[in-house]
Design an enzyme around this catalytic site. Structure first.
Site, short mmCIF file in Angstrom:
data_model
loop_
_atom_site.label_atom_id
_atom_site.label_comp_id
_atom_site.label_asym_id
_atom_site.label_seq_id
_atom_site.Cartn_x
_atom_site.Cartn_y
_atom_site.Cartn_z
N GLN A 78 -5.17 -36.17 -6.13
CA GLN A 78 -5.74 -35.59 -7.35
C GLN A 78 -4.65 -35.46 -8.41
O GLN A 78 -3.97 -34.45 -8.49
CB GLN A 78 -6.38 -34.23 -7.05
CG GLN A 78 -7.15 -33.70 -8.24
CD GLN A 78 -7.96 -32.47 -7.91
OE1 GLN A 78 -8.17 -32.11 -6.77
NE2 GLN A 78 -8.42 -31.80 -8.95
N PHE A 79 -4.53 -36.49 -9.24
CA PHE A 79 -3.48 -36.50 -10.27
C PHE A 79 -3.67 -35.38 -11.28
O PHE A 79 -2.71 -34.94 -11.91
CB PHE A 79 -3.40 -37.86 -10.96
CG PHE A 79 -4.49 -38.13 -11.95
CD1 PHE A 79 -4.30 -37.85 -13.29
CD2 PHE A 79 -5.72 -38.65 -11.54
CE1 PHE A 79 -5.32 -38.10 -14.22
CE2 PHE A 79 -6.72 -38.90 -12.45
CZ PHE A 79 -6.53 -38.63 -13.79
N THR A 80 -4.89 -34.88 -11.44
CA THR A 80 -5.14 -33.84 -12.44
C THR A 80 -4.43 -32.52 -12.11
O THR A 80 -4.32 -31.65 -12.98
CB THR A 80 -6.65 -33.58 -12.63
OG1 THR A 80 -7.21 -33.15 -11.39
CG2 THR A 80 -7.36 -34.84 -13.12
#
Length: 151
Positions: A78-80
């Site tokens: 989850q890059f966010t």
């Protein structure tokens, strides 16, 4: 690296209606990688994660790790998690590693967890639009930043 760790009764991730990973009791780990993460960073987070004493003992105290209780771990990229939303209303994701860097980090992190737990570690699908379902137990949610992220 930043990891959001949730103690779960069960969790599942699907991509386009296909289950890519699911677990029973254990930990759902949302993992975000930074461009400067190293194998040492991954090792530190992986070891900390499997040793976190966030499962109840026979007296109801959080005194056992996922290893102690024989739980499972599901990892979802989850890059966010590395978003910077301090300015304006559109988060910046420049703090997240680009896919060419993040994919090998993600794969190595999962490999390290598998070695530490001596069991398969199911995952989501890197870069895919995923749906994550979970039953948070407690609720218990821990945010774990690598030493580099804490400064």
């Amino acid at each position: 690296m930043r990891a959001v760790i949730q103690r779960v009764r069960h969790a599942r991730v699907t991509v386009a209606g296909r289950v890519t990973g699911q677990i029973g009791p254990g930990l759902l780990v949302l993992a975000g990688f930074a461009p400067d993460d190293t194998p040492q960073t991954l090792d530190w987070i992986a070891r900390k994660l499997v040793q976190l004493r966030i499962f109840s003992d026979e007296e109801g105290k959080m005194n056992r790790s996922v290893q102690d209780v024989g739980g499972q771990v599901l990892v979802v990229s989850q890059f966010t998690l590395l978003a910077d939303a301090r300015k304006g209303n559109r988060p910046s994701y420049t703090g997240a590693a680009p896919p060419a860097v993040a994919v090998p980090l993600y794969q190595e992190f999962v490999r390290q967890l598998q070695l530490l737990l001596s069991q398969p570690v199911p995952t989501g699908e890197f870069g895919a639009d995923m749906q994550v379902e979970l039953l948070n137990d407690g609720p218990v949610t821990i945010v774990l930043d690598s030493p580099e992220m804490r400064g």
